[in-house]
Design an enzyme around this catalytic site. Structure first.
Site, PDB file in Angstrom:
ATOM      1  N   ASP A 181      43.187  45.571  31.104  1.00  0.00           N
ATOM      2  CA  ASP A 181      43.367  44.313  30.380  1.00  0.00           C
ATOM      3  C   ASP A 181      43.250  43.208  31.438  1.00  0.00           C
ATOM      4  O   ASP A 181      43.379  43.454  32.646  1.00  0.00           O
ATOM      5  CB  ASP A 181      44.707  44.259  29.642  1.00  0.00           C
ATOM      6  CG  ASP A 181      44.706  43.164  28.568  1.00  0.00           C
ATOM      7  OD1 ASP A 181      43.806  42.297  28.587  1.00  0.00           O
ATOM      8  OD2 ASP A 181      45.614  43.157  27.717  1.00  0.00           O
ATOM      9  N   TRP A 182      43.030  42.004  30.982  1.00  0.00           N
ATOM     10  CA  TRP A 182      42.698  40.907  31.909  1.00  0.00           C
ATOM     11  C   TRP A 182      43.896  40.569  32.824  1.00  0.00           C
ATOM     12  O   TRP A 182      44.888  40.002  32.385  1.00  0.00           O
ATOM     13  CB  TRP A 182      42.238  39.693  31.102  1.00  0.00           C
ATOM     14  CG  TRP A 182      40.744  39.653  30.889  1.00  0.00           C
ATOM     15  CD1 TRP A 182      39.926  38.603  31.174  1.00  0.00           C
ATOM     16  CD2 TRP A 182      39.892  40.686  30.388  1.00  0.00           C
ATOM     17  NE1 TRP A 182      38.612  38.932  30.879  1.00  0.00           N
ATOM     18  CE2 TRP A 182      38.562  40.202  30.408  1.00  0.00           C
ATOM     19  CE3 TRP A 182      40.102  41.996  29.958  1.00  0.00           C
ATOM     20  CZ2 TRP A 182      37.464  40.963  29.999  1.00  0.00           C
ATOM     21  CZ3 TRP A 182      39.000  42.761  29.540  1.00  0.00           C
ATOM     22  CH2 TRP A 182      37.718  42.237  29.569  1.00  0.00           C
TER      23      TRP A 182
END
Ligand code: BGC
Length: 757
Positions: free
Chosen positions: A229-230
Site C-alpha cells: 500500500d502507498w
C-alpha cells in the site's frame, strides 16, 4: 519474452530499482533493455487516474471517469454476474487509459460499523466478500488488465492504520479475515495483491513472510506480484525477503540502495531479489503484450450501466402499507439536499472525478415533484426555515421522500467514525416530515450502518448505500417501481453501536488492536447471542414475494472428501417480476469448538416473472462444513450432523435439511498424566484401555450403598454428580486418590501404548 534471460542482463541496481515505483503511479522502465514503465490507478469502482500531480488520498484532480457504486453497495446486489459486468467495464476503461492494474477490489471485513472505509468494503461475511470480489476480478482481468486485491490483511480500521497491529488469533484470521483473499486468489488469480499498512500480530504486512509467502503463495498458489500500500514499507530488505515485490510509490531510491547493499553484504540472497523482479516483469509484459489502447471507453454507456447496477444494489428495508412503489401521477415531495446532490461515493483514494452525476431530482424531471433542501451538508445543520419549508412541502404531497444519510466528513478513508448516528439535523428533519405526512419514505446514502431513531415513524426506508454517479436514476426507478428492489444487506444493522461485538475493544489501545470477539463477527455474533438487531444480514424486501420449497440434498451422509448438492425451488408468488436472493447457510449441530449458529455458504440471485418458478442448485464441499483447527493448522470437519438452511436472510430461514458428514481425518492425540477422563473416554481406544482403572476410581467417588449412607450424605453427592466430577479428573488422580507405584506404572504403560499409535 524470456524474462529470466532479461533479468540475467540486468545490473543489481536496475533490479533493485525495479522493485519500487518510478513515481506515484508508474513502475520503472529500463530503456536499455526494452522494459517499459506501466501505470496503475485507483479504483476500484471506476478510475482515478491522475494525469498530473499524484497523491494517494484523492486530493489532486484525476481524469474524468465513471463512478460505479462502491463495494458497500455492490455487495448488496448479491449478484456475481453484475460484479463481473462492472469489472469488464472497468477493465475496458483501463485498456483505453493504458493502465496495467486497477487498485482493487478492497475486501476487508466490516468488523465494526465505525471503520471509515466500510463504504469501500463488501461485507461482514468473508464468503460473500470472496465470491463477489472474485467475480469483479474475473470481469476486469477478462480485458487483460490486472487487479490488486487489497488490503492484505486484517485492515478493518483506519485508526492508526499505518502503525497499529491487528492482533488476531489463528482461527479467526483463517475463518474471517483471510478467506475473501483466499477465494479470489484461488479462483481468479488477481495479477497483484496489495499488502496493508497495519501489522498483523506484531509484524507489518509489508514484511510478513507468513502472510506474503507461506499463506499467499505456498498455500494458495498466488502467481502475481505483491505491491505495498502507498507508504506501507518499514523495513524494505525484510520486505523483499518476505515476498513484497514492489514498493509503492517510491522511496526516492533510498530503499533501492538498501536492497543493493543487502545483496552485496550477503544479507539478502540475490536470487530472492531476482524472483521479485521476475514476478513484476511477468505482469509488466503480460499487460504490454496485450495492451489495446484503441479499446472504446463509452462513458455514456457506462453511465447507464452504473444506473442499472445501482438499481440492483438498493435494499428496501421497510415498506409498510406498500407505500412504495410511488405512482407517477401523484404529487411527491423530495426533501433533503441529497435529492439534489446525492452522496454516492466516499472520500480518499477511491474518489472519482465523475464525468457526470445524475441526482434523483434530475432523474425525476417531468414527474410531479416539489423539492425542499431540508438541511445543508456544508454546515451540517437545518435552519427553522428549512424545516418549515420541508414540512410545508410534505403536507402538500401524497408521499414525502426524505433523502438522508452521512455527509462526506462522517466517513472517509483515513479515520474512523466515533459513533453510528446520522446528523442530528437530518434526524430532526425526518421526524418533522413524518409528523407532517404519514406517508414518509427515507432514502439513505451511507457506506455503513446508521442508527434509525425514527424507524417507527416512517413508512418506508430504501438503503441506497453509496450508489455511484448514476444513483439518482436508480433511486427514481426503484421509488416508482420501474426497478423492483432486490438488494440484500451484506451486513447486520445493529440497533445501536454498543450492540456490535467489537464495541468494547474496536480501535485498540495505542498500537495494539486486539480482535477479541474472534470469529463472532456480524451475524455470527448476533445469531449466537440471539440478540435483537435493527435489520439482519441478508435482509431486504421486494415489491413481489418469493416462496422457497422442496429442499433436496443429494445424500443423507457424505465424507468430507465428497460434495453435497442442495437444490431448492424458488417461486415468484407476487404480481410483479423481481429478483430473489436465495441464501444457503450451514450450521454444525454439535461441535467441540465454538461455532456460529449458521454461516453463509451459498447464494444465488434469480430473476422470476410473476408465478414463475426455478430450481437453484448449490454445491457444498468440505469447506462448507469445516472450521480451522489450530492443532493441525488446517481445515477440519467434525464428524456429525449439519443443518443446511435456505432463507431470505440469516434471520428468516424457511427450509432446513440435515446431512451427516464423516471426517476422513483423525486428529492426532497425545495423552499425558494431566489428560482428563472426559477426553480419554471420548476416544474408544483409550476408553477400553482405561476401563479397569476407571472402575477403581469410581469406587472412590461413588456414594456408598444406600443402607450405609446417611440421608445428608446421599443428598450431598448423587451418583450422577460423582460421575460428572470424575469427568474432569486428570489421569494422575489414580495416584492421588489411593494409588501406589504399581498403579502409576500401569497408567504410564497405558499412556505409552496410546501415544504410540
Ligand atoms: C490506500 C489504497 C490506495 C492507495 C493509492 C492508499 O492510501 O490505502 O487503497 O490504493 O493509497 O491511492
Amino acid at each position: 519474452m524470456d524474462i529470466k534471460k532479461l533479468i540475467s542482463r540486468m545490473t543489481l541496481e536496475e533490479k533493485a530499482g525495479l522493485c519500487s515505483g518510478a513515481d506515484f503511479w508508474h513502475t520503472k522502465a529500463v530503456e536499455r533493455l526494452g522494459i517499459p514503465a506501466t501505470m496503475v490507478s485507483d479504483g476500484p469502482h471506476g478510475l482515478r487516474k491522475q494525469d498530473e500531480e499524484g497523491d494517494h488520498l484523492g486530493i489532486n484532480d484525476s481524469i474524468k471517469a465513471v463512478c460505479f457504486p462502491a463495494a458497500s453497495a455492490t455487495a448488496a446486489s448479491f449478484d456475481k454476474n453484475l460484479l463481473c459486468r462492472m469489472g469488464e467495464a472497468v477493465g475496458d476503461s483501463c485498456q483505453h487509459e493504458k493502465l496495467s492494474v486497477v487498485l482493487g477490489p478492497a475486501v476487508n471485513i466490516k468488523r465494526s460499523p465505525l471503520c471509515g472505509r466500510n463504504f469501500e468494503y463488501f461485507s461482514e461475511d468473508p464468503y460473500l466478500a470472496g465470491k463477489l470480489s472474485a467475480a469483479f476480478i474475473h470481469g476486469v482481468q477478462s480485458r487483460n488488465v490486472g487487479t490488486s486485491i487489497k488490503h492484505f490483511a486484517a485492515n478493518s480500521q483506519e485508526h492508526r492504520r499505518m502503525s497499529s497491529s491487528a492482533d488476531v488469533d489463528e482461527r479467526t484470521l483463517r475463518e474471517i479475515y483471510l478467506p475473501a483473499f483466499e477465494t479470489a486468489v484461488k479462483e481468479e488469480q488477481p495479477w497483484t495483491v496489495m499488502c496493508s499498512y497495519n501489522r498483523i500480530n506484531g509484524v507489518y504486512a509489508s514484511e510478513n513472510p507468513w502472510l506474503l509467502t507461506e499463506v499467499l503463495r505456498d498455500e494458495w498458489g498466488f502467481e502475481g506480484y505483491v505491491m505495498s500500500d502507498w507508504g506501507a514499507v518499514s523495513n524494505r530488505v525484510a520486505g523483499v525477503a518476505a515476498g513484497l515485490d514492489l514498493e509503492m510509490p517510491s522511496s526516492g531510491g533510498i530503499n533501492d540502495r538498501k536492497i543493493v547493499k543487502a545483496v552485496q553484504s550477503g544479507e539478502l540472497d540475490e536470487k530472492v531479489l531476482d524472483r521479485a523482479v521476475e514476478r513484476i516483469l511477468n505482469i509488466v509484459f503480460r499487460y504490454t503484450e496485450n495492451a489495446k489502447p484503441d479499446t472504446l471507453w463509452d462513458k455514456e454507456a457506462q453511465h447507464l450501466l452504473a444506473a442499472e447496477i445501482a438499481g440492483d444494489c438498493m435494499v428496501l428495508l421497510k415498506n409498510e402499507d406498500s407505500v412504495l412503489p410511488l405512482h407517477k401521477e401523484d404529487e411527491i415531495a423530495f426533501i433533503g439536499e441529497f435529492a439534489e446532490k446525492p452522496r454516492f461515493q466516499g472520500g480518499g483514494s477511491s474518489h472519482i472525478n465523475c464525468f457526470r452525476t445524475t441526482s434523483a431530482l434530475e432523474a425525476a424531471e417531468g414527474l410531479h415533484i416539489t423539492y425542499a433542501q431540508g438541511y445543508s451538508t456544508k454546515t451540517d445543520s437545518a435552519t427553522e426555515e428549512q424545516i418549515a419549508e420541508a414540512v410545508a412541502a410534505a403536507k402538500k404531497a401524497k408521499v414525502a421522500v426524505v433523502f438522508a444519510g452521512l455527509p462526506d466528513v462522517y466517513e472517509s478513508e483515513g479515520y474512523d467514525r466515533s459513533h453510528m448516528r446520522m446528523p442530528e439535523c437530518q434526524n430532526r428533519l425526518i421526524e418533522a416530515v413524518a409528523e407532517a405526512n404519514p406517508n414518509t419514505v427515507v432514502v439513505l446514502h451511507n457506506g455503513s450502518p446508521v442508527e434509525m431513531p425514527w424507524i417507527g415513524k416512517v413508512k418506508a426506508v430504501l438503503e441506497a448505500y453509496l450508489g455511484g454517479q448514476a444513483v439518482g436514476i436508480a433511486t427514481v426507478r426503484v421509488l416508482f417501481g420501474e426497478v423492483n428492489p432486490s438488494g440484500r444487506l451484506p451486513e447486520t444493522f445493529p440497533k445501536k453501536l454498543s450492540d456490535n461485538p467489537s464495541y468494547l475493544f474496536y480501535g485498540g489501545e495505542g498500537d495494539t488492536a486486539e480482535y477479541r470477539e474472534g470469529i463472532f463477527v456480524g451475524y455470527r455474533y448476533y445469531d449466537r447471542k440471539e440478540a435483537e438487531v435493527l435489520f439482519p444480514f441478508g435482509y431486504g424486501l421486494s415489491y413481489t414475494s418469493f416462496e422457497y420449497s422442496n429442499l433436496r440434498l443429494s445424500a443423507e451422509s457424505i465424507t468430507d472428501q465428497e460434495t453435497l448438492t442442495a437444490a431448492v425451488t424458488v417461486k415468484n408468488t407476487g404480481s410483479r417480476a423481481g429478483k430473489a436472493v436465495v441464501q444457503l447457510y450451514v450450521g454444525d449441530e454439535e461441535s467441540t469448538v465454538f461455532r456460529p449458529v449458521r454461516e453463509l455458504k451459498g447464494f444465488e440471485k434469480v430473476e422470476l416473472q410473476p408465478g414463475e418458478a426455478k430450481d437453484v442448485c448449490f454445491t457444498l464441499d468440505k469447506r462448507a462444513f469445516a472450521y480451522w483447527n489450530t492443532q493441525i493448522h488446517d481445515w477440519h470437519v467434525e464428524t456429525g450432523s449439519f443443518t443446511v438452511e435456505i432463507g431470505h436472510s440469516s434471520r428468516d430461514i424457511t427450509l432446513q435439511a440435515k446431512v451427516n458428514v464423516q471426517s476422513t481425518v483423525e486428529l492426532p492425540r497425545h495423552y499425558t498424566m494431566d489428560s482428563i477422563f472426559m477426553d480419554l473416554m471420548a476416544d474408544p481406544r483409550a476408553k477400553t484401555a482405561l476401563k479397569p482403572l476407571l472402575d477403581g476410581l469410581r469406587a472412590v467417588f461413588a456414594p456408598a450403598p444406600a443402607e450405609e449412607t446417611t440421608e445428608a450424605a446421599s443428598e450431598a453427592i448423587s451418583d450422577e454428580m460423582s460421575l460428572a466430577m470424575l469427568n474432569y479428573m486428570p489421569l494422575r488422580g489414580v495416584i492421588s486418590f489411593g494409588g501406589d507405584e504399581k498403579a502409576e506404572m500401569m497408567v504410564q504403560q497405558i499412556l505409552d501404548e496410546l501415544n504410540k499409535a
